[in-house]
Scaffold this motif. Structure first.
Motif, mmCIF file in Angstrom:
data_model
loop_
_atom_site.group_PDB
_atom_site.id
_atom_site.type_symbol
_atom_site.label_atom_id
_atom_site.label_comp_id
_atom_site.label_asym_id
_atom_site.label_seq_id
_atom_site.Cartn_x
_atom_site.Cartn_y
_atom_site.Cartn_z
ATOM 1 N N GLN A 114 5.664 6.382 4.546
ATOM 2 C CA GLN A 114 4.251 6.213 4.945
ATOM 3 C C GLN A 114 3.633 7.562 5.298
ATOM 4 N N GLN A 115 4.435 8.401 5.959
ATOM 5 C CA GLN A 115 3.925 9.706 6.374
ATOM 6 C C GLN A 115 3.579 10.571 5.160
ATOM 7 N N GLU A 116 4.442 10.509 4.139
ATOM 8 C CA GLU A 116 4.166 11.302 2.926
ATOM 9 C C GLU A 116 2.879 10.837 2.255
ATOM 10 N N LEU A 117 2.716 9.525 2.163
ATOM 11 C CA LEU A 117 1.492 8.992 1.555
ATOM 12 C C LEU A 117 0.275 9.380 2.409
ATOM 13 N N ALA A 118 0.439 9.259 3.723
ATOM 14 C CA ALA A 118 -0.659 9.613 4.634
ATOM 15 C C ALA A 118 -1.063 11.074 4.441
ATOM 16 N N ASP A 119 -0.071 11.952 4.315
ATOM 17 C CA ASP A 119 -0.379 13.377 4.119
ATOM 18 C C ASP A 119 -1.094 13.615 2.795
ATOM 19 N N LEU A 120 -0.682 12.872 1.769
ATOM 20 C CA LEU A 120 -1.286 13.066 0.445
ATOM 21 C C LEU A 120 -2.754 12.622 0.414
ATOM 22 N N VAL A 121 -3.081 11.582 1.170
ATOM 23 C CA VAL A 121 -4.468 11.091 1.130
ATOM 24 C C VAL A 121 -5.288 11.550 2.346
ATOM 25 N N GLY A 122 -4.638 12.294 3.244
ATOM 26 C CA GLY A 122 -5.363 12.907 4.372
ATOM 27 C C GLY A 122 -5.748 11.955 5.493
ATOM 28 N N VAL A 123 -4.874 11.000 5.773
ATOM 29 C CA VAL A 123 -5.116 10.128 6.944
ATOM 30 C C VAL A 123 -3.851 10.110 7.801
ATOM 31 N N SER A 124 -3.902 9.357 8.916
ATOM 32 C CA SER A 124 -2.721 9.289 9.773
ATOM 33 C C SER A 124 -1.741 8.229 9.249
ATOM 34 N N ARG A 125 -0.501 8.346 9.684
ATOM 35 C CA ARG A 125 0.514 7.371 9.252
ATOM 36 C C ARG A 125 0.137 5.964 9.729
ATOM 37 N N MET A 126 -0.464 5.921 10.931
ATOM 38 C CA MET A 126 -0.858 4.624 11.485
ATOM 39 C C MET A 126 -1.896 3.928 10.599
ATOM 40 N N ILE A 185 -2.123 4.197 7.290
ATOM 41 C CA ILE A 185 -1.394 3.636 6.136
ATOM 42 C C ILE A 185 -0.656 2.365 6.571
ATOM 43 N N TYR A 186 -0.031 2.437 7.742
ATOM 44 C CA TYR A 186 0.695 1.271 8.260
ATOM 45 C C TYR A 186 -0.258 0.081 8.415
ATOM 46 N N SER A 187 -1.442 0.337 8.985
ATOM 47 C CA SER A 187 -2.410 -0.750 9.218
ATOM 48 C C SER A 187 -2.929 -1.322 7.898
ATOM 49 N N ILE A 188 -3.114 -0.460 6.904
ATOM 50 C CA ILE A 188 -3.578 -0.948 5.587
ATOM 51 C C ILE A 188 -2.484 -1.829 4.970
ATOM 52 N N GLU A 189 -1.258 -1.349 5.010
ATOM 53 C CA GLU A 189 -0.135 -2.109 4.437
ATOM 54 C C GLU A 189 -0.007 -3.488 5.076
ATOM 55 N N LYS A 190 -0.211 -3.536 6.383
ATOM 56 C CA LYS A 190 -0.072 -4.796 7.109
ATOM 57 C C LYS A 190 -1.305 -5.685 6.971
ATOM 58 N N GLY A 191 -2.346 -5.152 6.325
ATOM 59 C CA GLY A 191 -3.572 -5.933 6.157
ATOM 60 C C GLY A 191 -4.435 -5.978 7.411
ATOM 61 N N LYS A 192 -4.141 -5.073 8.359
ATOM 62 C CA LYS A 192 -4.921 -5.056 9.596
ATOM 63 C C LYS A 192 -6.211 -4.250 9.427
ATOM 64 N N TYR A 193 -6.211 -3.371 8.437
ATOM 65 C CA TYR A 193 -7.377 -2.510 8.243
ATOM 66 C C TYR A 193 -7.722 -2.450 6.758
ATOM 67 N N VAL A 194 -8.998 -2.623 6.467
ATOM 68 C CA VAL A 194 -9.469 -2.543 5.075
ATOM 69 C C VAL A 194 -9.977 -1.120 4.832
ATOM 70 N N PRO A 195 -9.363 -0.401 3.897
ATOM 71 C CA PRO A 195 -9.768 1.007 3.709
ATOM 72 C C PRO A 195 -11.139 1.134 3.059
ATOM 73 N N SER A 196 -11.725 2.314 3.208
ATOM 74 C CA SER A 196 -12.996 2.590 2.530
ATOM 75 C C SER A 196 -12.719 2.733 1.029
ATOM 76 N N THR A 197 -13.767 2.715 0.241
ATOM 77 C CA THR A 197 -13.615 2.865 -1.214
ATOM 78 C C THR A 197 -12.947 4.204 -1.535
ATOM 79 N N VAL A 198 -13.376 5.234 -0.837
ATOM 80 C CA VAL A 198 -12.828 6.581 -1.108
ATOM 81 C C VAL A 198 -11.316 6.591 -0.847
ATOM 82 N N LEU A 199 -10.919 6.019 0.287
ATOM 83 C CA LEU A 199 -9.494 6.025 0.621
ATOM 84 C C LEU A 199 -8.703 5.161 -0.363
ATOM 85 N N ALA A 200 -9.264 4.012 -0.744
ATOM 86 C CA ALA A 200 -8.583 3.142 -1.710
ATOM 87 C C ALA A 200 -8.393 3.878 -3.042
ATOM 88 N N LEU A 201 -9.415 4.602 -3.448
ATOM 89 C CA LEU A 201 -9.328 5.360 -4.711
ATOM 90 C C LEU A 201 -8.295 6.489 -4.597
#
Lengths: 78, 286
Positions: free
Chosen positions: A19-31, A33-49
């Motif tokens: 998760q940390q590697e993915l977070a670093d690649l897209v410029g967000v925190s690991r938390m 990515i974790y929240s998106i994976e768990k369906g707790k947070y819906v990412p913006s279009t930019v982040l999804a892209l």
């Protein structure tokens, strides 16, 4: 609002990326990515892209609307 | 690395020894400094003056503890408690000097029991801080790789809210304490509540400054990522909704002629909002 995703599966298919590697690649925190994976947070279009770009896939292959096609709070009039 | 750890632990033990000296010196001075003494004897003055360098060395050790704690942040709540404790202990080292100076001037005319109680309470905080620092240093594995910048950035963001929550709770307790009449007479409540509020808020202010310095080369829009911004906005909204009924209660109390001092409710609501905002963000990051 709900958005399903298969990021966890995609990460494992991409050399067991953490998760940390993915977070670093897209410029967000690991938390985030974790929240998106768990369906707790819906990412913006930019982040999804950005996430889709990391896995070199179209965004709709990673993110999908729930199977009944309805998002929470959305009402269809019969 | 090993030498640095040994130096750190040695200075910690020295600080602990110096704090023990300060404690015994205070007990000795308190028993000897009776109102009937017209002038402070040279012996007591010398013992008292030696407290200054002892607290100075302890202060330097506190700075080392703080830098070390800030460098190894991962967003654990216990780390934030530790940081707040170091900062409050460091600030109260200065208060010790002021209090002891006041005692030296006022012992003959006024009751200085309250000042002595504060000195001992602060000493307990210093000892706790130094012991905790020593235990952490002893436990820490030498040669650990430094934290990755992104992990540290995330840890700092979370720590910011954890410190906000701790400071908020301390502030609420401080304001209640200041107006309870237990520590100072009611006529000093306003001044005391402002001092306590400043003390409670200081760790947060210091941490925000540190956070901004760490982020100085990053554009402001990237200080928080999108989820962190959403969490903060949501928490601020909840904080606002919590504050509204409190304002209504204050208005009703004013109408029915129950006077609440302005400093009490302004500080009270501020710290409640800070606590709510911080706790909501923390809850959304669990």
């Amino acid at each position: 609002m709900k958005l399903e995703n298969n990021i966890r599966l995609r990460r494992f298919m991409k050399n067991e990326m953490s998760q940390q590697e993915l977070a670093d690649l897209v410029g967000v925190s690991r938390m985030t990515i974790y929240s998106i994976e768990k369906g707790k947070y819906v990412p913006s279009t930019v982040l999804a892209l950005k996430i889709a770009a990391v896995f070199e896939l179209p965004v709709e292959e990673i993110f999908t609307l729930p199977q009944n096609g309805q998002t929470e709070g959305e009402h269809h009039e019969e | 690395m090993k030498n640095r750890k040994a130096l750190f632990i040695t200075l910690g033990i020295v600080s602990l020894g110096l704090l023990a000296y300060c404690l015994f010196a205070c007990i000795y001075i308190q028993t000897r400094l009776i109102p009937s003494l017209e002038e402070i004897p040279t012996q007591i003055e010398t013992i008292g003056n030696l407290i200054i360098p002892a607290l100075l060395v302890t202060g330097i050790y506190h700075l080392m503890l703080l830098f070390r704690a800030l460098r190894s942040q991962t967003g654990k709540f216990i780390d934030s408690v530790y940081i707040v404790l170091i900062i409050i202990s460091g600030i109260t080292l200065l208060s010790d000097l002021t209090l002891l100076n006041d005692i030296g001037k006022e012992y003959a005319l006024w009751d200085v029991g309250g000042q002595w109680a504060m000195v001992y309470a602060f000493m307990a905080v210093h000892v706790l801080t130094v012991v905790w620092g020593l235990l952490r240093a002893a436990k820490r594995q030498p040669g650990l790789a430094p934290l990755k910048e992104s992990i540290r950035k995330e840890g700092m963001s979370l720590s910011l809210y954890q410190i906000g929550l701790i400071c908020g709770i301390l502030g609420i307790l401080g304001v209640v304490f200041a107006y309870s009449g237990l520590v100072v007479p009611n006529r000093f409540s306003v001044l005391f509540s402002i001092l306590i509020a400043g003390l409670a808020l200081f760790p947060l202010v210091l941490f925000v400054v540190y956070w901004l310095i760490r982020l100085k080369n990053i554009p402001a829009r990237e200080w928080l990522d999108e989820k962190q911004l959403v969490d903060t906005a949501f928490a601020a909204l909840i904080g606002f909704f919590v504050a509204v009924p409190l304002y209504v209660v204050i208005c009703i109390l004013d109408v029915i002629q129950v006077q609440i001092p302005v400093s009490a409710w302004i500080l009270g609501i501020f710290f409640v909002q800070l606590s709510v905002l911080s706790s909501v963000v923390i809850a959304r990051n669990r």
